[in-house]
Motif scaffolding. Structure first.
Motif, short mmCIF file in Angstrom:
data_model
loop_
_atom_site.label_atom_id
_atom_site.label_comp_id
_atom_site.label_asym_id
_atom_site.label_seq_id
_atom_site.Cartn_x
_atom_site.Cartn_y
_atom_site.Cartn_z
N TYR A 588 0.84 -1.20 0.00
CA TYR A 588 0.00 0.00 0.00
C TYR A 588 0.87 1.26 0.00
O TYR A 588 1.95 1.29 0.61
N ARG A 589 0.39 2.25 -0.70
CA ARG A 589 1.07 3.55 -0.73
C ARG A 589 0.23 4.53 0.09
O ARG A 589 -1.00 4.58 -0.06
N GLU A 590 0.88 5.29 0.97
CA GLU A 590 0.15 6.30 1.76
C GLU A 590 0.13 7.60 0.98
O GLU A 590 1.15 8.27 0.80
N VAL A 591 -1.08 7.94 0.46
CA VAL A 591 -1.24 9.14 -0.38
C VAL A 591 -1.16 10.39 0.49
O VAL A 591 -0.52 11.38 0.14
N SER A 592 -1.86 10.35 1.62
CA SER A 592 -1.82 11.42 2.62
C SER A 592 -2.09 10.75 3.95
O SER A 592 -2.31 9.53 4.00
N ALA A 593 -2.07 11.50 5.04
CA ALA A 593 -2.23 10.90 6.36
C ALA A 593 -3.49 10.04 6.44
O ALA A 593 -4.60 10.55 6.26
N GLY A 594 -3.33 8.74 6.67
CA GLY A 594 -4.46 7.82 6.81
C GLY A 594 -5.12 7.39 5.52
O GLY A 594 -6.10 6.64 5.54
#
Length: 599
Positions: A588-594
């Motif tokens: 998974y890639r974290e696009v923005s916080a959460g």
């Protein structure tokens, strides 16, 4: 001006009840022109389906009677005898019902069911009928049509079964197609395909369509004119554009105000109640301000690496030859007072996830902690105790309630069996719960059949609250409800969340409702979470291709923005895998916080 294909004048339909005749449809008049689509809208009990059954003369004439005129093809259908009516029904007027499995015979192959109509109404021999059946399946975009003729309805998905029903309805080139809630039970992407299919077939065949629905988004998409029904009467009738932009009747305005609109929550971070309108006056009702209900502390629910697979056995030795990977490596948590929605199409594993969390279905592996307690490894006594903290509300409230048990008993039963209250205490608590969900305490002595669908769902919510849980799993809890009833039940759930600090795991395929009720959203595809984030992340900044596809398929309740949809007969890929299959590791890639997206 073209002559109308169907002209209904002063139709009255009455049912016999206790020796009296009760009018269910009163003084109804409308017409449908060539190639025109007329939408018949209104809530359950408004008389929409009875109107369609009256046109087709499908009601039991010992129990129902008609008056007025139904002109079709120069004949008054109400004056025809049974044999004459049979030659029109299914031949010159086709009909599609809401639930395709009730329209198809489960023990007959699809090919037999289509060719039977062709041989009976069009006098074809076996070979010609079979060739025409293949052509019809291809016309409704069913791939590998020749081989699928030999399959049974159970081997088709809901969307594909509905295509078969449409093929049967079109078999005799009808001049009029009556579609009675044909997409209500379908997922949003399948619904989009079916609506586009009906529209394109209408253009190809030059049919007129009577489209019955309570989904105003669907009305905006398909209808030229709209007739609004309320309690058996037509309250308003105009072009669809006028109905949406200049509604005249208070009931029409109330119906439109309750429609969930995708994008209505843009710029809002918190779940917000539906704005409702008084059905008598058309005046807006006051709406409470949104409140941040999420509370600090340990999570109510913590799911780690949850896997649920079902073995498929075959052969004489009943060996495991394949597995259904229903839930695959799911991890998420839920805070007190938070709503996390699980969304995706049928077969993606949403409901199995809900059932596995409560151990109604056993997991293959993984951890599920409810209020910090390990439900997967709990013994029977401890399991019952944990389940008091997490309750479930199902899609069909009628199936959830014992029809022979008064609703007061149904609500009191879990409290009594766990020894939380004596008979007197349980009775007081039932009265309190009924009032909490917007019903009257004196309704406790009634049976389930004496309530409407929305009231039954309120009863199920009251029963779920009886044990004072910290969390409720709502599995398609509002999917079967009319638009205004759905809005009222959602508002009730938000009120209870604010009052009691409840956490909701809200399982749904209705994206517009999810947008309004959620703090966070997890998008599921083939048993896996492909994207998870805040409501704004998912709806205003979707990153995964499947999330974008789900959002693009939602019908927009505005006739000015009708879209051309892609109608490829694409089905959700199967979660069935060989017994030796090992799923790949997911990243998974974290696009923005959460906000996480599967890559």
């Amino acid at each position: 001006m073209h002559n109308p294909v169907l002209q209904v004048e002063s139709l009255n339909t009455a049912f016999s009840s206790d020796g009296e005749w009760l009018n269910v449809v009163r003084d109804l008049s409308f017409s449908i022109g060539p190639k025109e689509t007329l939408a018949l809208v209104g809530e359950s009990g408004s008389g929409k389906s009875v109107t369609a059954m009256s046109v087709m003369r499908l009601l039991d004439e010992k129990q129902a009677r008609y008056s007025g005129k139904i002109q079709f093809g120069g004949q008054d259908l109400l004056s025809l005898n049974a044999r004459q009516m049979q030659s029109i029904r299914g031949n010159r007027i086709g009909m599609i019902f809401q639930e395709p499995m009730t329209s198809l015979n489960p023990v007959l192959k699809i090919g037999v069911q289509i060719t039977e109509v062709l041989k009976r109404h069009r006098g074809m021999d076996d070979a010609t009928a079979r060739a025409e059946a293949v052509r019809l399946l291809e016309k409704v975009r069913i791939p590998a049509a020749t081989s699928r003729l030999n399959e049974y309805p159970l081997s088709f998905s809901g969307g594909m079964r509905q295509r078969v029903v449409i093929a049967i309805a079109l078999a005799c080139n009808p001049r009029l197609l009556i579609a009675d809630e044909p997409t209500t039970a379908l997922d949003v992407t399948i619904q989009a395909q079916i609506l586009a299919l009906i529209k394109s077939l209408q253009e190809e065949e030059g049919m007129s369509v009577l489209f019955i629905t309570h989904d105003m988004g669907v009305v905006a998409e398909v209808a030229d004119r709209t007739l609004v029904m309320h309690r058996g009467e037509a309250v308003e009738q105009a072009s669809t554009r006028e109905i949406f932009h200049l509604p005249q009747h208070a009931y029409t305005r109330a119906l439109l105000s309750a429609v969930p609109r995708l994008g209505a929550m843009e710029g809002t971070t918190l779940p917000t109640r539906f704005p409702l309108t008084d059905t008598r006056t058309g005046a807006p009702l006051p709406v409470a301000e949104p409140v941040n209900t999420i509370r600090d502390g340990p999570p109510v629910l913590d799911v780690k690496n949850l896997i649920t697979r079902f073995d498929v056995k075959s052969g004489l030795l009943r060996r495991v030859t394949a597995r259904v990977h229903a839930v695959e490596d799911l991890s998420f948590s839920l805070q007190p007072g938070e709503t996390l929605s699980l969304v995706g199409e049928s077969g993606c594993g949403k409901s199995t996830t809900g059932r596995t969390i409560l151990r109604l279905t056993e997991a293959t592996s993984g951890d599920v902690l409810i209020t910090g307690q390990d439900i997967r490894r709990a013994d029977p006594a401890h399991l019952t105790e944990i389940r008091t903290q997490a309750q479930m509300i199902f899609q069909d409230p009628y199936e959830s309630l014992n029809p022979r048990m008064r609703i007061g008993q149904a609500i009191a039963e879990p409290m009594m069996s766990l020894g939380l209250h004596n008979a007197e205490g349980a009775k007081r608590r039932v009265a309190q719960l009924l009032e909490q969900v917007g019903l009257q305490s004196n309704m406790a002595s009634r049976f389930p059949h004496q309530f409407s669908g929305g009231q039954r769902q309120r009863i199920c919510i009251a029963r779920a609250l009886a044990l004072e849980p910290k969390m409720i799993i709502a599995d398609e809890a509002v999917s079967a409800l009319d638009v205004s009833v759905k809005a009222q039940v959602i508002n009730l759930m938000l009120d209870l969340q604010q009052e009691l600090g409840l956490a909701y795991l809200f399982i749904s395929h209705d994206m517009a409702v999810v947008e309004r009720i959620s703090h966070r959203v997890a998008v599921m595809y083939l048993g896996e979470i492909v994207e998870i984030g805040s409501r704004a992340d998912i709806f205003e900044n979707p990153q995964h291709a499947y999330t974008r596809k789900l959002l693009a398929a939602v019908p927009v309740p505005n006739p000015d923005v009708r879209r051309k949809r892609a109608i490829a007969p694409e089905e959700l890929a199967s979660p069935l895998r060989s017994a030796s299959y090992l799923p790949p590791a997911r990243h998974y890639r974290e696009v923005s916080a959460g906000h996480f997206v599967q890559v």
